[in-house]
Design a protein around this motif. Structure first.
Motif, PDB file in Angstrom:
ATOM      1  N   LYS A 163       0.835  -1.204   0.000  1.00  0.00           N
ATOM      2  CA  LYS A 163       0.000   0.000   0.000  1.00  0.00           C
ATOM      3  C   LYS A 163       0.867   1.250   0.000  1.00  0.00           C
ATOM      4  N   SER A 164       0.674   2.094  -1.018  1.00  0.00           N
ATOM      5  CA  SER A 164       1.397   3.356  -1.068  1.00  0.00           C
ATOM      6  C   SER A 164       0.664   4.435  -0.297  1.00  0.00           C
ATOM      7  N   HIS A 165      -0.655   4.241  -0.122  1.00  0.00           N
ATOM      8  CA  HIS A 165      -1.476   5.209   0.596  1.00  0.00           C
ATOM      9  C   HIS A 165      -2.390   4.440   1.528  1.00  0.00           C
ATOM     10  N   VAL A 166      -2.671   5.020   2.705  1.00  0.00           N
ATOM     11  CA  VAL A 166      -3.555   4.325   3.641  1.00  0.00           C
ATOM     12  C   VAL A 166      -4.704   5.230   4.082  1.00  0.00           C
ATOM     13  N   HIS A 167      -5.724   4.587   4.649  1.00  0.00           N
ATOM     14  CA  HIS A 167      -6.932   5.329   5.035  1.00  0.00           C
ATOM     15  C   HIS A 167      -7.240   5.242   6.516  1.00  0.00           C
ATOM     16  N   SER A 168      -6.323   4.687   7.318  1.00  0.00           N
ATOM     17  CA  SER A 168      -6.591   4.647   8.755  1.00  0.00           C
ATOM     18  C   SER A 168      -5.294   4.815   9.537  1.00  0.00           C
ATOM     19  N   ALA A 169      -5.441   5.314  10.773  1.00  0.00           N
ATOM     20  CA  ALA A 169      -4.281   5.541  11.631  1.00  0.00           C
ATOM     21  C   ALA A 169      -3.594   4.214  11.974  1.00  0.00           C
ATOM     22  N   VAL A 170      -4.393   3.144  12.100  1.00  0.00           N
ATOM     23  CA  VAL A 170      -3.818   1.829  12.423  1.00  0.00           C
ATOM     24  C   VAL A 170      -2.841   1.401  11.327  1.00  0.00           C
ATOM     25  N   GLU A 171      -3.287   1.507  10.099  1.00  0.00           N
ATOM     26  CA  GLU A 171      -2.421   1.134   8.969  1.00  0.00           C
ATOM     27  C   GLU A 171      -1.193   2.047   8.913  1.00  0.00           C
ATOM     28  N   ALA A 172      -1.412   3.344   9.117  1.00  0.00           N
ATOM     29  CA  ALA A 172      -0.303   4.302   9.057  1.00  0.00           C
ATOM     30  C   ALA A 172       0.755   3.946  10.093  1.00  0.00           C
ATOM     31  N   ASN A 173       0.314   3.586  11.306  1.00  0.00           N
ATOM     32  CA  ASN A 173       1.254   3.225  12.365  1.00  0.00           C
ATOM     33  C   ASN A 173       2.087   2.013  11.998  1.00  0.00           C
ATOM     34  N   LEU A 175       2.872   0.969   8.979  1.00  0.00           N
ATOM     35  CA  LEU A 175       3.842   1.315   7.932  1.00  0.00           C
ATOM     36  C   LEU A 175       4.978   2.175   8.485  1.00  0.00           C
ATOM     37  N   ALA A 176       4.658   3.044   9.450  1.00  0.00           N
ATOM     38  CA  ALA A 176       5.674   3.963   9.972  1.00  0.00           C
ATOM     39  C   ALA A 176       6.673   3.264  10.894  1.00  0.00           C
ATOM     40  N   LYS A 177       6.410   2.012  11.239  1.00  0.00           N
ATOM     41  CA  LYS A 177       7.327   1.273  12.129  1.00  0.00           C
ATOM     42  C   LYS A 177       8.672   1.017  11.477  1.00  0.00           C
ATOM     43  N   TYR A 178       8.669   0.916  10.163  1.00  0.00           N
ATOM     44  CA  TYR A 178       9.928   0.650   9.464  1.00  0.00           C
ATOM     45  C   TYR A 178      10.793   1.909   9.475  1.00  0.00           C
ATOM     46  N   ARG A 179      12.026   1.764   9.978  1.00  0.00           N
ATOM     47  CA  ARG A 179      12.943   2.910  10.023  1.00  0.00           C
ATOM     48  C   ARG A 179      14.125   2.640   9.114  1.00  0.00           C
ATOM     49  N   PRO A 180      14.188   3.304   7.959  1.00  0.00           N
ATOM     50  CA  PRO A 180      15.297   3.021   7.044  1.00  0.00           C
ATOM     51  C   PRO A 180      16.631   3.546   7.564  1.00  0.00           C
ATOM     52  N   ARG A 181      17.688   2.931   7.068  1.00  0.00           N
ATOM     53  CA  ARG A 181      19.049   3.362   7.332  1.00  0.00           C
ATOM     54  C   ARG A 181      19.510   4.092   6.074  1.00  0.00           C
ATOM     55  N   LEU A 182      19.960   5.336   6.220  1.00  0.00           N
ATOM     56  CA  LEU A 182      20.338   6.111   5.029  1.00  0.00           C
ATOM     57  C   LEU A 182      21.819   5.944   4.711  1.00  0.00           C
ATOM     58  N   ASN A 183      22.114   5.883   3.431  1.00  0.00           N
ATOM     59  CA  ASN A 183      23.493   5.801   2.981  1.00  0.00           C
ATOM     60  C   ASN A 183      24.086   7.219   3.010  1.00  0.00           C
ATOM     61  N   ILE A 184      25.006   7.423   3.938  1.00  0.00           N
ATOM     62  CA  ILE A 184      25.529   8.771   4.195  1.00  0.00           C
ATOM     63  C   ILE A 184      26.321   9.313   2.996  1.00  0.00           C
ATOM     64  N   THR A 185      27.009   8.405   2.277  1.00  0.00           N
ATOM     65  CA  THR A 185      27.785   8.853   1.114  1.00  0.00           C
ATOM     66  C   THR A 185      26.861   9.449   0.042  1.00  0.00           C
ATOM     67  N   LEU A 186      25.682   8.841  -0.084  1.00  0.00           N
ATOM     68  CA  LEU A 186      24.782   9.264  -1.156  1.00  0.00           C
ATOM     69  C   LEU A 186      23.840  10.387  -0.727  1.00  0.00           C
ATOM     70  N   LEU A 187      23.788  10.641   0.571  1.00  0.00           N
ATOM     71  CA  LEU A 187      22.769  11.541   1.112  1.00  0.00           C
ATOM     72  C   LEU A 187      22.738  12.908   0.431  1.00  0.00           C
ATOM     73  N   ILE A 188      23.849  13.642   0.518  1.00  0.00           N
ATOM     74  CA  ILE A 188      23.845  15.008  -0.031  1.00  0.00           C
ATOM     75  C   ILE A 188      23.746  15.006  -1.557  1.00  0.00           C
ATOM     76  N   PRO A 189      24.516  14.150  -2.259  1.00  0.00           N
ATOM     77  CA  PRO A 189      24.329  14.130  -3.723  1.00  0.00           C
ATOM     78  C   PRO A 189      22.871  13.854  -4.123  1.00  0.00           C
ATOM     79  N   GLU A 190      22.198  12.979  -3.402  1.00  0.00           N
ATOM     80  CA  GLU A 190      20.809  12.671  -3.775  1.00  0.00           C
ATOM     81  C   GLU A 190      19.863  13.832  -3.479  1.00  0.00           C
ATOM     82  N   LEU A 191      20.077  14.490  -2.345  1.00  0.00           N
ATOM     83  CA  LEU A 191      19.250  15.666  -2.039  1.00  0.00           C
ATOM     84  C   LEU A 191      19.491  16.744  -3.092  1.00  0.00           C
ATOM     85  N   ASN A 192      20.767  16.922  -3.441  1.00  0.00           N
ATOM     86  CA  ASN A 192      21.115  17.882  -4.498  1.00  0.00           C
ATOM     87  C   ASN A 192      20.365  17.574  -5.781  1.00  0.00           C
TER      88      ASN A 192
END
Ligand SMILES: *[C@@H]1O[C@H](CO)[C@@H](O)[C@H](O)[C@H]1NC(C)=O
Ligand SMILES: *[C@@H]1O[C@H](CO)[C@@H](O)[C@H](O)[C@H]1NC(C)=O
Ligand SMILES: *[C@@H]1O[C@H](CO)[C@@H](O)[C@H](O)[C@H]1NC(C)=O
Ligand SMILES: *[C@@H]1O[C@H](CO)[C@@H](O)[C@H](O)[C@H]1NC(C)=O
Ligand SMILES: *[C@@H]1O[C@H](CO)[C@@H](O)[C@H](O)[C@H]1NC(C)=O
Ligand SMILES: *[C@@H]1O[C@H](CO)[C@@H](O)[C@H](O)[C@H]1NC(C)=O
Length: 277
Positions: A163-173, A175-192
């Motif tokens: 699901k890319s979009h949800v319609h309830s707080a239960v579902e949102a919670n 999905l929000a449990k997953y905490r990604p780890r960001l690749n620091i080397t790519l961080l600024i170039p990707e934001l740029n």
């Protein structure tokens, strides 16, 4: 009688000309229809935004039609696809039985839009298509949403459904449990890169009638939807969406290597992303 002939010619002309310009639906003949295109990036709130638009009885926004590869295989299929939308020959769940006063669809920059921008600018000019740019201010939050959405494609924590979009707080919670780890080397170039891609797109369409919206502004101020309706020249209404925001917590709670990210962005132009919603 010459007068009769003239009269019939006029009626016939009016009929044909009227039909070329507008395809009126039943009772509402002669409503001019405004053509629009929502130009956005993945995970920038365009799905949510589109549900607002489609809650207006006079607006039809037909979704992300260029997510289908063959419709954007080359310029001719892109133009043909758009002709179908703007000739009012496109039928989707957004099609209305009501009188449509504004018709369009949403288009992600990486779906052939940037690649073929010259022809598309020309097409928009010719058919008088107005552009609604919708971007996010906080590109770090967008990055989290992109990573979480791509994780969800495989993990499918919601009963095995992506699901890319949800319609309830239960579902949102969930999905929000997953905490990604960001690749620091790519961080600024990707934001740029994300920032530049958006800026370039706005520059390509600078002479096209357009409005630039930011997701965060819409979240914080629903009156912005009034500006949108004025832009689309549709009668003002209260618009609604049943979608629920997925990531609502502070960013520090949503990134696994938060300390590293904080360190990497402090002192850069992106430092504000650490604090802003
Ligand atoms: C464009 O793409 C469509 C769909 O893939 C294909 O049928 C058509 O032959 C292509 N046209 C040109 C000019 O390449
Ligand atoms: C909006 O739709 C309603 C219902 O079909 C219609 O009466 C009205 O004329 C439409 N307004 C515009 C501006 O098209
Ligand atoms: C999964 O499905 C069950 C049974 O249909 C339902 O009760 C439950 O709420 C669903 N859970 C989620 C997270 O959608
Ligand atoms: C970050 O991305 C780069 C380039 O893709 C890769 O070489 C590197 O191994 C990645 N770092 C981590 C910690 O995954
Ligand atoms: C990011 O962009 C800025 C200017 O916009 C530039 O000075 C900087 O070198 C870029 N950084 C990277 C890692 O691409
Ligand atoms: C909300 O948006 C409206 C319409 O753009 C604007 O006039 C108003 O100043 C905004 N309010 C705030 C608090 O930013």
């Amino acid at each position: 009688m010459p007068f009769n002939i003239l009269f019939f010619a006029l009626v016939l002309f009016y009929f044909l000309y009227g039909d070329l310009r507008w395809k009126p639906k039943e009772e509402c003949a002669c409503n001019p229809v405004l053509f629009f295109c929502i130009v956005s990036m993945q995970r920038s709130g365009s799905g949510w935004f589109e549900t607002f638009l489609n809650s207006h009885i006079n607006v039809s926004s037909n979704g992300e039609i260029f997510s289908v590869g063959k419709r954007r295989a080359n310029v001719s299929s892109i133009l043909e696809t758009m002709d179908r939308v703007y000739n009012l020959d496109w039928f989707s769940s957004a099609s209305k039985n009501e009188c449509t006063a504004a018709v369009g669809f949403k288009w992600m920059l990486n779906q052939g839009l940037v690649e073929h921008h010259e022809e598309i600018v020309e097409y928009f000019e010719r058919r008088r298509v107005s552009v609604i740019f919708l971007f996010r201010r906080n590109l770090l939050r967008r990055m989290i949403s992109v990573l979480a959405n791509s994780y969800d494609k495989d993990a499918k924590p919601l009963n095995g459904t992506h699901k890319s979009h949800v319609h309830s707080a239960v579902e949102a919670n969930i999905l929000a449990k997953y905490r990604p780890r960001l690749n620091i080397t790519l961080l600024i170039p990707e934001l740029n890169q994300t920032k530049e891609t958006a800026a370039k797109a706005i520059a390509y369409f600078k002479n096209t009638r357009h409005i630039v919206l930011y997701y965060e502004d819409l979240v914080n101020n629903r009156t912005k939807l009034k500006d949108v309706q004025e832009f689309l020249r549709v009668p003002y209404r209260d618009l609604e969406s049943r979608q629920v925001k997925i990531h609502t917590a502070a960013l520090s709670k949503q990134i696994e290597n938060w300390n590293e990210v904080q360190e990497a962005l402090t002192g850069t132009p992106y430092q504000r992303f650490l604090f802003k919603d």
